[in-house]
Design a protein around this motif. Structure first.
Motif, mmCIF file in Angstrom:
data_model
loop_
_atom_site.group_PDB
_atom_site.id
_atom_site.type_symbol
_atom_site.label_atom_id
_atom_site.label_comp_id
_atom_site.label_asym_id
_atom_site.label_seq_id
_atom_site.Cartn_x
_atom_site.Cartn_y
_atom_site.Cartn_z
ATOM 1 N N THR A 1 37.512 14.170 25.848
ATOM 2 C CA THR A 1 36.726 12.929 25.933
ATOM 3 C C THR A 1 37.642 11.700 25.971
ATOM 4 O O THR A 1 38.537 11.566 25.128
ATOM 5 C CB THR A 1 35.785 12.814 24.717
ATOM 6 O OG1 THR A 1 34.875 13.900 24.759
ATOM 7 C CG2 THR A 1 35.015 11.498 24.729
ATOM 8 N N ARG B 1 26.626 14.235 25.852
ATOM 9 C CA ARG B 1 26.409 14.724 24.479
ATOM 10 C C ARG B 1 25.459 13.764 23.785
ATOM 11 O O ARG B 1 25.309 12.609 24.190
ATOM 12 C CB ARG B 1 27.729 14.835 23.715
ATOM 13 C CG ARG B 1 28.441 13.510 23.574
ATOM 14 C CD ARG B 1 29.736 13.610 22.783
ATOM 15 N NE ARG B 1 30.497 12.368 22.896
ATOM 16 C CZ ARG B 1 31.650 12.139 22.311
ATOM 17 N NH1 ARG B 1 32.216 13.052 21.554
ATOM 18 N NH2 ARG B 1 32.282 10.988 22.472
ATOM 19 N N ARG C 1 34.045 11.905 30.604
ATOM 20 C CA ARG C 1 33.639 13.201 30.046
ATOM 21 C C ARG C 1 33.149 14.094 31.184
ATOM 22 O O ARG C 1 32.838 13.604 32.268
ATOM 23 C CB ARG C 1 32.474 13.022 29.042
ATOM 24 C CG ARG C 1 32.878 12.467 27.690
ATOM 25 C CD ARG C 1 31.645 12.342 26.786
ATOM 26 N NE ARG C 1 30.901 13.583 26.636
ATOM 27 C CZ ARG C 1 31.177 14.554 25.762
ATOM 28 N NH1 ARG C 1 32.201 14.421 24.948
ATOM 29 N NH2 ARG C 1 30.427 15.641 25.709
HETATM 30 C C1 MLT Z 1 32.201 17.600 23.241
HETATM 31 O O1 MLT Z 1 31.432 16.667 23.283
HETATM 32 O O2 MLT Z 1 32.517 18.286 24.227
HETATM 33 C C2 MLT Z 1 32.821 17.885 21.917
HETATM 34 O O3 MLT Z 1 32.178 17.160 20.938
HETATM 35 C C3 MLT Z 1 34.239 17.560 21.916
HETATM 36 C C4 MLT Z 1 34.456 16.136 22.294
HETATM 37 O O4 MLT Z 1 33.995 15.236 21.592
HETATM 38 O O5 MLT Z 1 35.069 15.919 23.315
#
Ligand code: MLT
Length: 204
Positions: free
Chosen positions: A25, A63, A59
């Motif tokens: 991230t 999430r 990302r």
């Molecule tokens: C995700 O969101 O993939 C995991 O929480 C690890 C992160 O924060 O990158």
């Protein structure tokens, strides 16, 4: 969806492995280049930038909060990323059967999502501080996909019990799994990368 990426072809491209680099991230496609060089200087390198930004941070999928994955979005991006690599393999001339992801954190989780959806999608996989991507699908056949997991005894994002669970479910799909422990929290360590390099030299 497409990706910003760096592709560095190997000198002897024909049957070289292709290291697929997937950052954590807030990272970029530059983050893991030195690690790829360290693990296998003779490989093709394909390094992607996550295309699902969270405010200013790159990302690979959405999430709901730290360590709280958006499972449907993860599955969507896992399938999309897998198809992107297959198409790029044709374009660049690398063998899609010889792809080995090196993913850290969020990048390890998207690689894990692909492992949980497709039969033997990779030649092997290095997952650094991964979580269990999801728990609601039948596992595919992973008997030809060895996996290295770098985990932390004190990782605040991925508890040791989750690393063990990941190992057990990959093994249940037939994958030979190596689970390597460090105690540097969620961070990467040199000893972890040494262990991954040693694993790669024999397993892939
Ligand atoms: C995700 O969101 O993939 C995991 O929480 C690890 C992160 O924060 O990158």
């Amino acid at each position: 969806m497409s990706y910003e990426y760096i592709y560095q072809p190997a000198k002897q491209q024909a049957e070289a492995n292709t290291l697929l680099l997937l950052h954590g991230t807030g990272g970029t496609e530059h983050d893991l280049l030195e690690i790829a060089q360290f693990i296998d200087p003779n490989a093709n390198v394909l390094s992607l930038r996550g295309n699902e930004p969270e405010r200013h941070m790159n990302r690979f999928f959405k999430r709901h909060g730290e360590g709280n994955l958006d499972i449907e979005n993860l599955k969507y991006h896992a399938k999309d990323l897998y198809n992107f690599i297959e198409a790029l393999a044709w374009e660049k001339g690398f063998n899609p059967a010889n792809v080995v992801p090196i993913g850290y954190s969020n990048g390890a989780n998207i690689a894990g999502g692909i492992l949980y959806l497709y039969d033997n999608p990779f030649k092997g996989a290095i997952l650094l501080h991964p979580m269990v991507p999801f728990r609601d699908e039948e596992m595919p056949n992973l008997s030809h996909t060895p996996v290295f997991i770098g985990a932390g005894t004190n990782d605040p994002i991925c508890a040791p019990s989750e690393s063990e669970e990941l190992k057990t479910s990959l093994q249940s799909a037939g994958s030979p799994v190596t689970l390597h422990w460090e105690d540097y929290g969620h961070s990467l360590s040199m000893s972890e990368l040494q262990a991954a390099k040693g694993w790669y030299a024999t397993a892939v």
